[in-house]
Design a protein around this motif. Structure first.
Motif, short mmCIF file in Angstrom:
data_model
loop_
_atom_site.label_atom_id
_atom_site.label_comp_id
_atom_site.label_asym_id
_atom_site.label_seq_id
_atom_site.Cartn_x
_atom_site.Cartn_y
_atom_site.Cartn_z
N ILE A 164 63.10 -88.81 138.32
CA ILE A 164 62.17 -87.45 137.82
C ILE A 164 61.52 -86.43 138.83
CG2 ILE A 164 60.66 -86.00 136.32
CD1 ILE A 164 62.30 -88.24 134.04
N ARG A 165 60.60 -87.36 139.24
CA ARG A 165 59.46 -87.84 140.82
C ARG A 165 60.84 -86.75 141.82
NH1 ARG A 165 57.14 -91.93 138.87
NH2 ARG A 165 57.36 -92.93 140.69
N VAL A 166 62.03 -87.59 142.30
CA VAL A 166 62.34 -86.80 143.28
C VAL A 166 63.08 -85.53 143.31
CG1 VAL A 166 64.73 -87.56 144.70
CG2 VAL A 166 63.54 -89.08 144.15
N ALA A 167 63.77 -85.16 141.89
CA ALA A 167 64.36 -83.91 141.95
C ALA A 167 63.08 -82.77 142.33
CB ALA A 167 64.92 -83.98 139.77
N GLN A 168 62.04 -82.87 141.05
CA GLN A 168 60.72 -82.28 141.57
C GLN A 168 60.62 -82.49 142.84
OE1 GLN A 168 58.29 -84.21 138.03
NE2 GLN A 168 58.92 -82.57 137.12
N HIS A 169 60.70 -83.41 144.03
CA HIS A 169 59.88 -82.73 145.30
C HIS A 169 61.03 -81.96 145.83
CE1 HIS A 169 58.83 -83.76 148.96
NE2 HIS A 169 60.17 -83.92 149.64
N ILE A 170 62.40 -82.20 145.38
CA ILE A 170 62.79 -81.03 146.02
C ILE A 170 63.49 -79.87 145.02
CG2 ILE A 170 64.23 -83.22 147.65
CD1 ILE A 170 66.86 -83.01 144.69
N GLY A 171 62.34 -79.13 144.21
CA GLY A 171 62.77 -78.02 143.57
C GLY A 171 63.09 -78.10 141.75
N TYR A 172 63.30 -79.37 141.34
CA TYR A 172 63.53 -79.10 140.03
C TYR A 172 62.95 -79.06 139.10
CZ TYR A 172 68.91 -80.05 141.31
OH TYR A 172 70.52 -79.74 142.53
N ARG A 173 63.13 -78.60 137.82
CA ARG A 173 61.96 -78.35 136.91
C ARG A 173 63.10 -78.08 135.26
NH1 ARG A 173 62.42 -74.43 133.19
NH2 ARG A 173 63.62 -72.50 133.29
N ILE A 174 62.48 -79.49 134.60
CA ILE A 174 63.02 -79.57 133.34
C ILE A 174 63.20 -78.47 132.82
CG2 ILE A 174 62.38 -80.89 131.14
CD1 ILE A 174 61.69 -82.73 133.20
N TYR A 175 64.02 -78.33 131.72
CA TYR A 175 64.40 -76.38 131.24
C TYR A 175 65.05 -77.44 129.90
CZ TYR A 175 69.31 -76.70 132.11
OH TYR A 175 71.13 -76.81 132.37
N ASP A 176 64.97 -78.35 129.53
CA ASP A 176 65.77 -78.91 128.46
C ASP A 176 66.43 -80.32 128.67
OD1 ASP A 176 67.46 -78.15 125.58
OD2 ASP A 176 68.78 -77.39 126.28
N GLU A 177 66.69 -80.75 127.37
CA GLU A 177 67.46 -82.12 126.65
C GLU A 177 68.50 -81.68 126.21
OE1 GLU A 177 64.25 -84.18 124.86
OE2 GLU A 177 62.78 -83.02 125.43
N CYS A 178 68.67 -83.04 126.20
CA CYS A 178 70.42 -83.25 125.65
C CYS A 178 70.81 -84.96 125.87
CB CYS A 178 71.32 -83.18 126.41
SG CYS A 178 72.04 -83.55 128.43
N LEU A 179 71.65 -85.17 124.86
CA LEU A 179 71.94 -86.93 124.57
C LEU A 179 73.25 -87.08 125.68
CD1 LEU A 179 71.71 -89.28 123.09
CD2 LEU A 179 72.65 -88.96 121.35
#
Length: 194
Positions: A164-179
């Motif tokens: 999650i930290r890698v994703a946020q570092h390169i500009g991603y943001r959480i927008y939803d959840e799923c299974l």
């Protein structure tokens, strides 16, 4: 009745794009290049390591499953003109993992599956050194420069804070959840200005 088979490079790509597809990405510490079958022997131990895949709700791959996965990754390049890169340490050529963007068609939801999905897996020996951030950032710059997407996505299990930290570092943001395959996951997106 005869059959005609024709093998061609991706003709839908102009020469400028084809030249970029042959480019090897170099960062300060890393070399990224499209995966080849020659990577299999150094790649499989990473995918067979249960410590790496305990966070993805997967037991790791058998050699057969690994062979099929790397063939998928190699084929993705010829089909779409982008895909997963192998990551090597520039100083000594040691294999460190993989990163890139692909069309995985996970059937998460229609909007998610229409976007290129980011991916990174780093060997245990290379974790905690910023390799994933450096490699994923370089792969994204290459992809965005070449394809100009409006959005890319990624799927990360909730209990994997490092990813999650890698994703946020390169500009991603959480927008939803799923299974996904029995695991609670975050859906993340990265938006690009045109």
């Amino acid at each position: 009745m005869g059959l005609l088979f024709r093998l061609e490079s991706p003709v839908f790509l102009d020469k400028n794009v084809k030249d970029k597809l042959m480019t090897i990405i170099e960062t300060e510490r890393l070399i990224l290049r499209p995966q080849t079958i020659a990577d299999f022997d150094v790649w499989l131990p990473m995918y067979a390591d249960p410590e790496i895949f305990h966070v993805t709700n997967s037991p790791g791959f058998t050699p057969e499953e690994g062979w099929n996965r790397i063939l998928r990754n190699i084929g993705h390049w010829s089909t779409f003109g982008f895909g997963i890169f192998s990551i090597f340490q520039k100083s000594d050529g040691v294999f460190l993992g993989e990163t890139g963007l692909a069309n995985f068609h996970r059937n998460v939801d229609e909007a998610f599956d229409k976007c290129a999905e980011a991916s990174w897996v780093i060997t245990r020996a290379a974790q905690g050194c910023g390799i994933a951030k450096e490699a994923a950032d370089a792969a994204h710059h290459w992809y965005v420069d070449l394809f100009s997407p409006s959005k890319t996505v990624c799927l990360i299990v909730k209990h994997h804070p490092a990813s999650i930290r890698v994703a946020q570092h390169i500009g991603y943001r959480i927008y939803d959840e799923c299974l996904y395959k029995g695991a609670q996951c975050f859906k993340l997106e990265r938006l690009y200005e045109k």
